[in-house]
Motif scaffolding. Structure first.
Motif: not given
Length: 224
Positions: A88-96, A125-128
């Protein structure tokens, strides 16, 4: 609920003139979780990639409900594959990510998840590592595919996250046929309905857990 059946036969694969997989046959039904074992280099990931269609095998024959599905573009609607790497692209948000990956009618149900709710506005990118793996595994199940291939879904996870993802897999196994391989053999044994092992290029049926010892995969049977 109607059963769906995936049958793969004739799979042979060599690398550098060394035979890795030899005349593999595998049958998978919805509601079934096959735990796939084998030592490093035995061909587990290669087999999953061949089934999914991203690694070629000239003699491969795939049928779903008795209908030939040898065309890899057709298989994308029938089979999903979770590989070991982040996709998954790092700049995406989880909801996106959810919005782009899940049918509109299912987005609300997907997000009504106590584990995911606090994460919806975070960037990938901020997820564990565990949070990301949970999202990846759940995305595998929220689509029209009948079969899911999971390659190392527990790798690098804490015991708590392994429990959470095992529950997620179990909850979705009624409607999907699942092949699961992971070095965490205890978790695979704990969740699988059937066991198979790759050894010397052949896929063997494991009827009893103790056979993993007699076949040389595990050193002793104390885990049982």
């Amino acid at each position: 609920m109607k059963k769906h059946i995936l049958e793969i036969s004739g799979i042979q694969k060599s690398f550098n003139d060394k035979l890795l997989l030899s005349d593999i046959y595998l049958k998978l039904e919805t509601g079934q979780i096959i735990g796939l074992f084998g030592r490093n280099g035995s061909g587990k990931s290669t087999l999953l990639k061949i089934i999914f269609g991203i690694v070629p095998a000239l003699d491969k024959s795939i049928f779903i409900n008795g209908i030939s599905k040898n065309n890899s573009s057709v298989l994308l609607n029938e089979i999903r594959y979770l590989h070991q790497n982040q996709f998954i692209p790092n700049h995406f948000s989880v909801f996106q990510t959810i919005r782009l990956s899940v049918d509109k009618q299912k987005i609300f149900v997907f997000c009504e998840d106590d584990f995911l709710k606090p994460l919806l506005n975070q960037k990938i990118k901020d997820l564990s590592f565990g949070e990301l793996r949970y999202l990846q595994v759940k995305l595998m199940f929220f689509n029209q595919s009948k079969f899911v291939l999971l390659d190392e879904p527990f790798s690098g996870l804490s015991p708590k996250m392994i429990e959470i993802i095992m529950l997620l897999i179990k909850e979705n196994s009624e409607e999907k046929g699942i092949i699961l391989t992971d070095h965490n053999y205890k978790s695979v044994i704990g969740i699988a309905t059937d066991l198979r092992m790759l050894k010397e290029g052949k896929l063997r049926v494991i009827n009893k857990k103790a056979e993993l010892v007699s076949e040389g995969y595990l050193a002793n049977s104390t885990i049982f």
